[in-house]
Design a protein around this motif. Sequence first.
Motif, short mmCIF file in Angstrom:
data_model
loop_
_atom_site.label_atom_id
_atom_site.label_comp_id
_atom_site.label_asym_id
_atom_site.label_seq_id
_atom_site.Cartn_x
_atom_site.Cartn_y
_atom_site.Cartn_z
N VAL A 151 -2.67 -22.49 36.64
CA VAL A 151 -3.63 -21.38 37.59
C VAL A 151 -5.02 -21.51 36.99
O VAL A 151 -5.00 -20.94 36.07
CB VAL A 151 -2.77 -20.19 37.53
N PRO A 152 -5.81 -21.78 37.96
CA PRO A 152 -7.30 -21.78 37.45
C PRO A 152 -7.98 -20.45 37.22
O PRO A 152 -8.95 -20.31 36.33
CB PRO A 152 -7.96 -22.88 38.39
N HIS A 153 -7.58 -19.22 38.03
CA HIS A 153 -8.37 -18.31 38.05
C HIS A 153 -7.45 -17.00 37.38
O HIS A 153 -6.25 -16.95 37.89
CB HIS A 153 -8.99 -17.99 39.34
N GLN A 154 -7.92 -16.40 36.37
CA GLN A 154 -7.41 -15.08 35.96
C GLN A 154 -8.09 -13.72 36.30
O GLN A 154 -9.32 -13.79 36.10
CB GLN A 154 -7.10 -15.34 34.44
N PHE A 155 -7.33 -12.88 36.64
CA PHE A 155 -7.85 -11.54 37.01
C PHE A 155 -7.09 -10.40 36.36
O PHE A 155 -5.93 -10.41 36.51
CB PHE A 155 -8.01 -11.17 38.52
N GLY A 156 -7.79 -9.39 35.94
CA GLY A 156 -7.04 -8.27 35.27
C GLY A 156 -6.84 -7.18 36.14
O GLY A 156 -6.25 -6.03 35.73
N SER A 157 -7.41 -7.26 37.39
CA SER A 157 -7.02 -6.27 38.42
C SER A 157 -6.91 -6.91 39.88
O SER A 157 -7.64 -7.96 40.06
CB SER A 157 -7.92 -5.13 38.44
N VAL A 158 -6.19 -6.05 40.69
CA VAL A 158 -6.15 -6.52 42.14
C VAL A 158 -7.52 -6.67 42.81
O VAL A 158 -8.21 -7.29 43.38
CB VAL A 158 -5.32 -5.74 42.84
N GLU A 159 -8.20 -5.52 42.38
CA GLU A 159 -9.69 -5.10 42.77
C GLU A 159 -10.63 -6.29 42.44
O GLU A 159 -11.48 -6.96 43.10
CB GLU A 159 -10.63 -3.91 42.41
N ALA A 160 -10.47 -7.04 41.22
CA ALA A 160 -11.34 -8.31 40.61
C ALA A 160 -10.91 -9.25 41.43
O ALA A 160 -11.69 -9.97 41.80
CB ALA A 160 -11.02 -8.45 39.21
N ALA A 161 -9.56 -9.41 41.87
CA ALA A 161 -9.26 -10.72 42.72
C ALA A 161 -9.79 -10.65 44.16
O ALA A 161 -10.14 -11.56 44.64
CB ALA A 161 -7.73 -10.70 42.87
N ILE A 162 -9.75 -9.38 44.82
CA ILE A 162 -10.18 -9.21 45.86
C ILE A 162 -11.44 -9.47 45.95
O ILE A 162 -12.11 -10.10 47.02
CB ILE A 162 -9.80 -7.83 46.60
N ALA A 163 -12.42 -9.08 45.17
CA ALA A 163 -13.85 -9.17 44.84
C ALA A 163 -14.28 -10.83 44.92
O ALA A 163 -15.14 -11.00 45.54
CB ALA A 163 -14.48 -8.50 43.78
N ARG A 164 -13.60 -11.37 44.20
CA ARG A 164 -13.54 -12.93 44.16
C ARG A 164 -13.29 -13.36 45.53
O ARG A 164 -13.81 -14.56 46.10
CB ARG A 164 -12.80 -13.51 43.10
#
Length: 84
Positions: A45-58
């Motif tokens: 999995v190429p992308h890692q996020f510590g929060s839902v907000e960070a994933a949504i921002a991307r």
Amino acid sequence: MFVLGTGRMAANHAKALAAIDGVSLTGGVEVDPVNLKDFCEAYSVPHQFGSVEAAIARGQFDAATNVTPDAMVAGLDREEHLVQ
């Protein structure tokens, strides 16, 4: 597709998604950095996020599968699809 929560059950989701033509797991979201790193390495999995907000921002995902308590995805109120 992103996976929300990368604990033990996320492996089942990753395997099931890998069996679907046209679906790729492109991001993991997890508050535990060790679980996140291990899961993303195990399933490429190429992308890692510590929060839902960070994933949504991307952005740049069409859907997410939830492998967390429902309260963790309260911020997913956009046009992405959520599989629970």
